[in-house]
Design a protein around this motif. Structure first.
Motif: not given
Ligand code: ADP
Ligand code: ADP
Length: 209
Positions: A117-121, A146-152, A172-180
């Protein structure tokens, strides 16, 4: 030597080469990103680190304990946050959740809530907390944002930085989001079609992109 050392790693699915002589390292307490688009070979690398896939050639060395936070905020939805955390410690007989609450204080208030029941973040934070229960030296985190709002995501990144500073846990962060990835990590590797096409500090990579 480094905690994680991948050397000239080649992995194939039948005749198809998914990773082609990939080399990377994660040092003690380092925050390192592996960035790449869909199909680049990120999951293949994680599965090889976890021992699920066997290399065609090259090697993977993990010195210390590795914990994996899989993609998609995977929690046991019917269980409380506290019970989700405890499940993360079963392999090493760890039942004390206090250290995780100390490093992720936001989880303390949620401890009796049902994880589903918690939020995605919040669920993503539970997944990170569960992985921490095995007292890892290195956390491999799949698609944190993935699927989370930028603030979260910004909030999660802050927690990961604190975790790293406080406990010296390497990430080790596996990411598509290069900026993050460049924002959180001190070093990054860029994987494309199974090859490392760029690597360097975040500043170097940001300047060249
Ligand atoms: P990413 O995680 O970066 O999206 P993957 O590691 O899943 O990339 O995939 C790398 C390449 O290997 C892709 O071309 C993908 O289609 C292929 N691949 C992944 N898993 C398999 C599999 N089980 N059998 C055959 N090809 C696969
Ligand atoms: P991810 O989103 O982690 O990159 P994918 O959606 O690419 O994962 O793949 C999901 C599952 O399908 C994985 O188990 C992967 O090994 C498998 N898979 C991916 N590509 C192929 C492929 N070309 N042939 C067979 N299996 C594949």
């Amino acid at each position: 030597g480094p905690l994680v050392e991948v050397a000239e790693l080649t992995v194939r699915y039948g005749a198809a080469t998914a990773l082609d002589r990939v080399s990377l390292t994660v040092g003690v307490g380092e925050l390192v990103a592996l960035v790449g688009p869909n199909g680049a070979g990120k999951s293949t690398l994680v599965d090889t680190l976890s021992g699920i896939l066997v290399p065609a050639s090259g090697s993977v060395t993990v010195r210390g304990r590795l914990a994996h936070v899989p993609e998609g905020r995977q929690v046991f939805g019917d269980l409380s946050v506290e019970d989700n955390l405890r499940l993360g410690g079963w392999r090493i007989g760890e039942r004390d959740t206090a250290a995780v609450y100390a490093v992720l204080p936001a989880l303390t208030e949620l401890r009796r809530r049902r994880a589903g029941l918690l939020s995605g973040g919040e669920q993503q934070m539970v997944a990170v907390g569960r992985a921490l229960m095995s007292r890892p030296d290195v956390l491999v985190i799949d698609e944190l944002s993935l699927g989370l709002a930028p603030l979260v995501v910004a909030d999660l990144v802050r927690h990961l930085r604190e975790l790293n500073a406080w406990r010296g846990v390497a990430v080790l962060l596996i990411e598509q989001n290069a900026r993050l990835a460049l924002d959180l990590c001190s070093r990054a590797y860029v994987l494309e079609a199974g090859r490392i096409v760029a690597e360097g500090t975040s500043a170097e990579l940001a300047a060249s992109s």
